[in-house]
Design a protein around this motif. Structure first.
Motif, short mmCIF file in Angstrom:
data_model
loop_
_atom_site.label_atom_id
_atom_site.label_comp_id
_atom_site.label_asym_id
_atom_site.label_seq_id
_atom_site.Cartn_x
_atom_site.Cartn_y
_atom_site.Cartn_z
N UNK A 53 34.84 8.25 5.75
CA UNK A 53 34.19 7.43 6.77
C UNK A 53 35.15 6.43 7.41
N UNK A 54 36.10 5.93 6.64
CA UNK A 54 37.07 4.96 7.17
C UNK A 54 37.83 5.53 8.36
N UNK A 55 38.37 6.74 8.20
CA UNK A 55 39.14 7.36 9.27
C UNK A 55 38.26 7.85 10.40
N UNK A 56 37.11 8.46 10.05
CA UNK A 56 36.25 9.01 11.11
C UNK A 56 35.70 7.90 12.00
N UNK A 57 35.33 6.76 11.42
CA UNK A 57 34.84 5.63 12.23
C UNK A 57 35.94 5.09 13.12
N UNK A 58 37.17 5.03 12.59
CA UNK A 58 38.28 4.53 13.38
C UNK A 58 38.54 5.44 14.58
N UNK A 59 38.54 6.75 14.35
CA UNK A 59 38.75 7.70 15.44
C UNK A 59 37.62 7.62 16.46
N UNK A 60 36.39 7.57 15.99
CA UNK A 60 35.25 7.47 16.90
C UNK A 60 35.30 6.17 17.69
N UNK A 61 35.68 5.09 17.03
CA UNK A 61 35.72 3.79 17.70
C UNK A 61 36.71 3.74 18.83
N UNK A 62 37.80 4.51 18.75
CA UNK A 62 38.78 4.55 19.83
C UNK A 62 38.14 4.99 21.14
N UNK A 63 37.10 5.81 21.04
CA UNK A 63 36.41 6.32 22.23
C UNK A 63 35.16 5.51 22.55
N UNK A 64 34.40 5.17 21.52
CA UNK A 64 33.09 4.55 21.73
C UNK A 64 33.18 3.11 22.22
N UNK A 65 34.25 2.41 21.92
CA UNK A 65 34.36 1.01 22.33
C UNK A 65 34.53 0.86 23.84
N UNK A 66 34.87 1.93 24.52
CA UNK A 66 35.11 1.84 25.97
C UNK A 66 33.80 1.61 26.74
N UNK A 67 32.72 2.17 26.23
CA UNK A 67 31.43 2.03 26.93
C UNK A 67 30.36 1.65 25.92
N UNK A 68 30.03 0.37 25.83
CA UNK A 68 29.02 -0.09 24.87
C UNK A 68 27.63 0.41 25.25
N UNK A 69 26.71 0.38 24.30
CA UNK A 69 25.35 0.85 24.59
C UNK A 69 24.62 -0.09 25.54
N UNK A 70 23.66 0.46 26.25
CA UNK A 70 22.77 -0.37 27.05
C UNK A 70 21.92 -1.22 26.12
N UNK A 71 21.53 -2.38 26.57
CA UNK A 71 20.68 -3.24 25.75
C UNK A 71 19.35 -2.53 25.50
N UNK A 72 18.86 -2.52 24.25
CA UNK A 72 17.60 -1.84 23.93
C UNK A 72 16.45 -2.35 24.81
N UNK A 73 15.78 -1.41 25.47
CA UNK A 73 14.63 -1.77 26.29
C UNK A 73 14.98 -2.33 27.66
N UNK A 74 16.26 -2.49 27.95
CA UNK A 74 16.66 -3.07 29.25
C UNK A 74 16.40 -2.08 30.38
N UNK A 75 16.10 -2.61 31.55
CA UNK A 75 15.88 -1.78 32.73
C UNK A 75 17.22 -1.34 33.31
N UNK A 76 17.23 -0.16 33.91
CA UNK A 76 18.42 0.30 34.61
C UNK A 76 18.59 -0.49 35.90
N UNK A 77 19.82 -0.55 36.38
CA UNK A 77 20.09 -1.24 37.64
C UNK A 77 19.26 -0.61 38.75
N UNK A 78 18.75 -1.43 39.69
CA UNK A 78 17.88 -0.89 40.75
C UNK A 78 18.56 0.14 41.64
N UNK A 79 19.90 0.12 41.69
CA UNK A 79 20.61 1.07 42.55
C UNK A 79 20.68 2.47 41.94
N UNK A 80 20.44 2.57 40.64
CA UNK A 80 20.49 3.88 39.98
C UNK A 80 19.32 4.74 40.48
#
Length: 254
Positions: A53-80
């Motif tokens: 898990x130590x290595x797999x999380x580190x590898x995944x984090x290299x990619x996942x940190x670029x785009x954080x999750x949307x806030x739970x329950x938050x509305x999408x931008x009106x332009x979408x």
């Protein structure tokens, strides 16, 4: 590059195939004892590290940190103006269903997209083709499952793509015809960097809506992070595939 060739290269270059390849090379070089032992121990160490898990999380984090999750329950931008969901393989010849079904990773994306659609009421585009010449496209499987399980019927089905770049190109044609440029893009968090690159290159304005984060620590004791598991090996392989994919897309201009 054909789908079959890509599948073969994935087997060779990603764990555990990469470790098996080094171990096989070590056996072929038994007469050169030092080199053979080095390759064998390298294969074992690589397999162990990728299984933790130590290595797999580190590898995944290299990619996942670029785009954080949307806030739970938050509305999408009106332009979408639409929600785009990318396919993630299929569960072929599912014996309990008597037909092809969506894979577990595709189902995770559909579930999150259905949640976004319920909040926003936006139309949905599903993208996924027939990479191995299957009778039904991934988009068709996704459309059926999304309608039956989540009560959402897609407006568009992009059914000709075999990879992320083609997902973006095919989707862009349909979206431009509907005068849509800004979309919520749903895919795995690790896949999001490559997906965002491809959709931007098509002149679209994707808003990342990632799901399934693998770099988040679980609630087990910290020392579990160095114990090898099959799940961690799978995550490491997924992360390495995305890192290789980003490098390939940069080299080829996709």
């Amino acid at each position: 590059m054909s789908t079959v060739t890509l599948a073969f290269l994935k087997t060779l270059l990603l764990p555990p195939g990469l470790s098996v390849m080094f171990a096989g090379l070590a056996l072929c070089l038994l007469r050169r004892r030092r080199l053979s032992m080095f390759l064998l121990w390298f294969a074992i160490a690589l397999l162990y590290l990728c299984s933790t898990p130590l290595a797999s999380r580190a590898l995944a984090g290299m990619l996942e940190q670029r785009y954080p999750p949307l806030a739970p329950g938050a509305a999408l931008a009106p332009e979408v103006a639409a929600i785009v969901v990318l396919g993630c393989d299929r569960y072929a010849n599912a014996p309990e269903y008597g037909q092809d079904e969506v894979s577990a990773c595709t189902l995770a994306r559909l579930r999150y997209a259905a949640d976004l659609q319920a909040r926003s009421g936006l139309p949905v585009l599903l993208s996924g083709g027939r990479p191995m010449g299957e009778p039904q496209s991934e988009a068709q499987l996704m459309d059926r499952v999304m309608a039956e399980r989540f009560g959402v019927k897609a407006r568009w089905l992009e059914q000709d793509s075999r990879n992320t770049a083609e997902n973006a190109a095919g989707s862009a044609v349909m979206l431009r015809a509907a005068n849509i440029r800004k979309v919520a893009l749903v895919t795995h968090a690790m896949h999001m960097p490559r997906a965002m690159r491809s959709f931007r290159r098509q002149g679209l304005e994707p808003v990342p809506a990632p799901t399934q984060f693998y770099s988040v620590a679980d609630r087990r004791p910290a020392w579990f992070a160095v114990l090898p598991t099959g799940g961690s090996l799978l995550v490491s392989g997924m992360a390495m595939y995305e890192l290789f994919g980003l490098a390939w897309y940069s080299l080829t201009g996709k």
